[in-house]
Design a protein around this motif. Structure first.
Motif, mmCIF file in Angstrom:
data_model
loop_
_atom_site.group_PDB
_atom_site.id
_atom_site.type_symbol
_atom_site.label_atom_id
_atom_site.label_comp_id
_atom_site.label_asym_id
_atom_site.label_seq_id
_atom_site.Cartn_x
_atom_site.Cartn_y
_atom_site.Cartn_z
ATOM 1 N N TYR A 217 0.836 -1.210 0.000
ATOM 2 C CA TYR A 217 0.000 0.000 0.000
ATOM 3 C C TYR A 217 0.867 1.255 0.000
ATOM 4 C CZ TYR A 217 -2.882 3.736 1.900
ATOM 5 O OH TYR A 217 -3.504 4.940 2.119
ATOM 6 N N THR A 218 1.927 1.264 0.789
ATOM 7 C CA THR A 218 2.791 2.441 0.821
ATOM 8 C C THR A 218 3.475 2.646 -0.530
ATOM 9 O OG1 THR A 218 4.633 1.113 1.720
ATOM 10 C CG2 THR A 218 3.177 2.214 3.289
ATOM 11 N N TRP A 219 3.874 1.562 -1.166
ATOM 12 C CA TRP A 219 4.464 1.692 -2.506
ATOM 13 C C TRP A 219 3.442 2.217 -3.507
ATOM 14 C CZ3 TRP A 219 7.810 -3.347 -3.410
ATOM 15 C CH2 TRP A 219 9.006 -3.207 -2.692
ATOM 16 N N ASN A 220 2.241 1.671 -3.452
ATOM 17 C CA ASN A 220 1.213 2.075 -4.402
ATOM 18 C C ASN A 220 0.846 3.550 -4.239
ATOM 19 O OD1 ASN A 220 -0.696 1.225 -6.518
ATOM 20 N ND2 ASN A 220 -2.274 1.674 -4.998
ATOM 21 N N SER A 221 0.922 4.048 -3.020
ATOM 22 C CA SER A 221 0.621 5.461 -2.789
ATOM 23 C C SER A 221 1.726 6.379 -3.293
ATOM 24 C CB SER A 221 0.393 5.720 -1.295
ATOM 25 O OG SER A 221 1.560 5.443 -0.541
ATOM 26 N N GLN A 222 2.881 5.820 -3.658
ATOM 27 C CA GLN A 222 4.006 6.613 -4.150
ATOM 28 C C GLN A 222 4.231 6.447 -5.647
ATOM 29 O OE1 GLN A 222 7.356 5.313 -1.808
ATOM 30 N NE2 GLN A 222 6.289 5.638 0.132
ATOM 31 N N VAL A 223 3.291 5.792 -6.338
ATOM 32 C CA VAL A 223 3.474 5.516 -7.766
ATOM 33 C C VAL A 223 3.587 6.799 -8.573
ATOM 34 C CG1 VAL A 223 2.275 4.622 -9.812
ATOM 35 C CG2 VAL A 223 2.475 3.203 -7.773
ATOM 36 N N ASP A 224 2.826 7.828 -8.239
ATOM 37 C CA ASP A 224 2.879 9.088 -8.999
ATOM 38 C C ASP A 224 4.258 9.735 -8.925
ATOM 39 O OD1 ASP A 224 0.247 8.771 -9.725
ATOM 40 O OD2 ASP A 224 -0.538 9.978 -8.056
ATOM 41 N N GLN A 225 4.907 9.634 -7.780
ATOM 42 C CA GLN A 225 6.228 10.215 -7.628
ATOM 43 C C GLN A 225 7.331 9.281 -8.142
ATOM 44 O OE1 GLN A 225 4.058 9.987 -4.972
ATOM 45 N NE2 GLN A 225 3.300 12.110 -5.165
ATOM 46 N N ASN A 226 7.084 7.986 -8.104
ATOM 47 C CA ASN A 226 8.085 6.995 -8.511
ATOM 48 C C ASN A 226 7.408 5.940 -9.376
ATOM 49 O OD1 ASN A 226 10.293 5.363 -8.772
ATOM 50 N ND2 ASN A 226 10.562 4.973 -6.585
ATOM 51 N N PRO A 227 7.270 6.158 -10.687
ATOM 52 C CA PRO A 227 6.506 5.252 -11.548
ATOM 53 C C PRO A 227 7.032 3.821 -11.584
ATOM 54 C CG PRO A 227 6.893 7.353 -12.651
ATOM 55 C CD PRO A 227 7.733 7.350 -11.414
ATOM 56 N N GLU A 228 8.315 3.605 -11.300
ATOM 57 C CA GLU A 228 8.848 2.248 -11.356
ATOM 58 C C GLU A 228 8.228 1.347 -10.284
ATOM 59 O OE1 GLU A 228 12.857 1.481 -10.080
ATOM 60 O OE2 GLU A 228 12.909 3.341 -8.924
ATOM 61 N N LEU A 229 7.605 1.941 -9.301
ATOM 62 C CA LEU A 229 6.972 1.143 -8.258
ATOM 63 C C LEU A 229 5.724 0.431 -8.751
ATOM 64 C CD1 LEU A 229 7.278 3.480 -5.124
ATOM 65 C CD2 LEU A 229 8.553 1.386 -5.601
ATOM 66 N N ARG A 230 5.149 0.892 -9.871
ATOM 67 C CA ARG A 230 3.924 0.271 -10.370
ATOM 68 C C ARG A 230 4.154 -1.212 -10.679
ATOM 69 N NH1 ARG A 230 2.815 3.720 -13.737
ATOM 70 N NH2 ARG A 230 1.040 4.781 -12.772
ATOM 71 N N GLY A 231 5.221 -1.507 -11.372
ATOM 72 C CA GLY A 231 5.528 -2.895 -11.682
ATOM 73 C C GLY A 231 5.873 -3.700 -10.446
ATOM 74 N N LEU A 232 6.580 -3.085 -9.488
ATOM 75 C CA LEU A 232 6.930 -3.795 -8.258
ATOM 76 C C LEU A 232 5.687 -4.118 -7.438
ATOM 77 C CD1 LEU A 232 10.116 -1.820 -7.152
ATOM 78 C CD2 LEU A 232 9.967 -3.929 -8.483
ATOM 79 N N VAL A 233 4.709 -3.215 -7.448
ATOM 80 C CA VAL A 233 3.466 -3.476 -6.722
ATOM 81 C C VAL A 233 2.731 -4.666 -7.342
ATOM 82 C CG1 VAL A 233 1.181 -2.558 -6.198
ATOM 83 C CG2 VAL A 233 3.201 -1.130 -5.866
ATOM 84 N N LEU A 234 2.706 -4.743 -8.661
ATOM 85 C CA LEU A 234 2.017 -5.852 -9.333
ATOM 86 C C LEU A 234 2.668 -7.187 -9.018
ATOM 87 C CD1 LEU A 234 1.165 -4.382 -12.864
ATOM 88 C CD2 LEU A 234 -0.395 -4.871 -10.985
ATOM 89 N N ILE A 235 3.972 -7.288 -9.179
ATOM 90 C CA ILE A 235 4.635 -8.557 -8.903
ATOM 91 C C ILE A 235 4.585 -8.889 -7.413
ATOM 92 C CG2 ILE A 235 6.920 -7.474 -8.720
ATOM 93 C CD1 ILE A 235 6.083 -10.955 -10.120
ATOM 94 N N GLY A 236 4.650 -7.851 -6.568
ATOM 95 C CA GLY A 236 4.520 -8.098 -5.134
ATOM 96 C C GLY A 236 3.144 -8.611 -4.764
ATOM 97 N N ALA A 237 2.095 -8.062 -5.396
ATOM 98 C CA ALA A 237 0.740 -8.554 -5.136
ATOM 99 C C ALA A 237 0.590 -10.001 -5.581
ATOM 100 C CB ALA A 237 -0.276 -7.669 -5.853
ATOM 101 N N LEU A 238 1.209 -10.348 -6.706
ATOM 102 C CA LEU A 238 1.135 -11.727 -7.182
ATOM 103 C C LEU A 238 1.825 -12.680 -6.214
ATOM 104 C CD1 LEU A 238 0.401 -13.773 -9.397
ATOM 105 C CD2 LEU A 238 2.585 -13.229 -10.502
ATOM 106 N N ILE A 239 2.998 -12.315 -5.751
ATOM 107 C CA ILE A 239 3.731 -13.172 -4.811
ATOM 108 C C ILE A 239 2.991 -13.274 -3.479
ATOM 109 C CG2 ILE A 239 5.864 -13.355 -3.474
ATOM 110 C CD1 ILE A 239 7.352 -12.204 -5.838
ATOM 111 N N SER A 240 2.324 -12.206 -3.074
ATOM 112 C CA SER A 240 1.676 -12.190 -1.762
ATOM 113 C C SER A 240 0.489 -13.140 -1.668
ATOM 114 C CB SER A 240 1.223 -10.769 -1.418
ATOM 115 O OG SER A 240 0.156 -10.357 -2.267
ATOM 116 N N ILE A 241 -0.107 -13.521 -2.804
ATOM 117 C CA ILE A 241 -1.238 -14.445 -2.746
ATOM 118 C C ILE A 241 -0.794 -15.907 -2.807
ATOM 119 C CG2 ILE A 241 -2.781 -12.761 -3.789
ATOM 120 C CD1 ILE A 241 -2.633 -14.329 -6.379
#
Length: 265
Positions: A217-241
């Motif tokens: 969630y903290t990464w996703n809230s920083q996507v506008d300032q750091n766009p590279e986090l968008r991909g990390l959030v996706l792969i992190g969500a996949l691993i988390s399930i």
């Protein structure tokens, strides 16, 4: 049923596809189909980002969830068994209080819990998330219902005649008969704690103590300032399930065994 299945699986498929793309493909490519398969390189980037902070969050979630789910299942099973087997004054009143706990939403308890832990200077610690997660009123309710139906009084009396104490009878006889219910309680509790977001959000301020849900969630809230986090959030969500999927697949045989036993009675 086909429409409902597609409704559930399409977001998961989108997550798998998105986790295999690089940053430019996430924006311009087909959202529901692969382009260049970069899943493993994305996983490597995720695990190496900021000295592997995601792996620490994942281990925190395992610690919060595994320990609290096991203890919560044990305590709920013992409490439900006692309410089902023993007759004592105030039993129904106590059970009604437990039912009341089922009806209280977790969001209503988060702020009082924070104030309580703050008064004893235990907020922003591992225990501020772990200890409240052990409580499972629904598990007590389910354990009582199942114990009433599956633990024969004659079997308990036979164990007492053979010299077994109440604690030994529970752990050697009753707990085996209650296995399907305990597995169900564990799975419900595991999923609830793993997906818990509000309690860690209120309790924790140290990033090193974050579970994976709060970290993403903290990464996703920083996507506008750091766009590279968008991909990390996706792969992190996949691993988390993945841990939840593994737990369900490894414990489903106990459900099948319980259903088969019930069909033969």
């Amino acid at each position: 049923m086909a429409v409902a299945t597609a409704y559930v699986l399409i977001p998961l498929w989108w997550l798998v596809v998105g986790a295999s793309k690089d940053q430019s493909q996430l924006i311009d490519g087909n959202p529901l189909w692969f382009t260049d398969f970069q899943l493993f390189s994305n996983i490597s980037d995720l695990l190496n980002y900021r000295d592997g902070v995601f792996l620490r969050w994942l281990l925190n979630s395992v610690a919060y969830t595994g320990g609290a789910a096991l203890l919560g299942t044990l305590f709920a099973g013992m409490c439900g068994y006692a309410l089902a087997v023993y007759r004592f004054p105030g039993r129904e009143v106590l059970f009604n209080i437990v039912l009341g706990g089922v009806l209280v939403p977790a969001t209503a308890l988060a702020l009082p819990l924070f104030l309580m832990f703050s008064q004893i200077h235990a907020a922003n610690t591992f225990w501020s998330v772990f200890l409240p997660s052990i409580v499972n009123p629904f598990g007590v309710y389910l354990a009582r219902v199942y114990a009433s139906a599956s633990v024969p009084a004659d079997l308990l009396e036979a164990a007492r005649i053979d010299g077994a104490g109440e604690v030994r009878t529970f752990f050697t006889v009753s707990i085996r008969l209650m296995t399907p219910a305990l597995v169900t309680i564990f799975l419900f509790h595991f999923v609830a704690i793993w997906n818990n977001f509000l309690l860690p959000l209120i309790m924790l301020g140290d990033e090193k103590l974050f579970p994976v849900t709060l970290g993403l969630y903290t990464w996703n809230s920083q996507v506008d300032q750091n766009p590279e986090l968008r991909g990390l959030v996706l792969i992190g969500a996949l691993i988390s399930i993945l841990p939840m999927i593994l737990v369900f697949l490894s414990l489903q045989r106990f459900w099948r065994a319980g259903l088969g036993t019930g069909s033969l009675k």
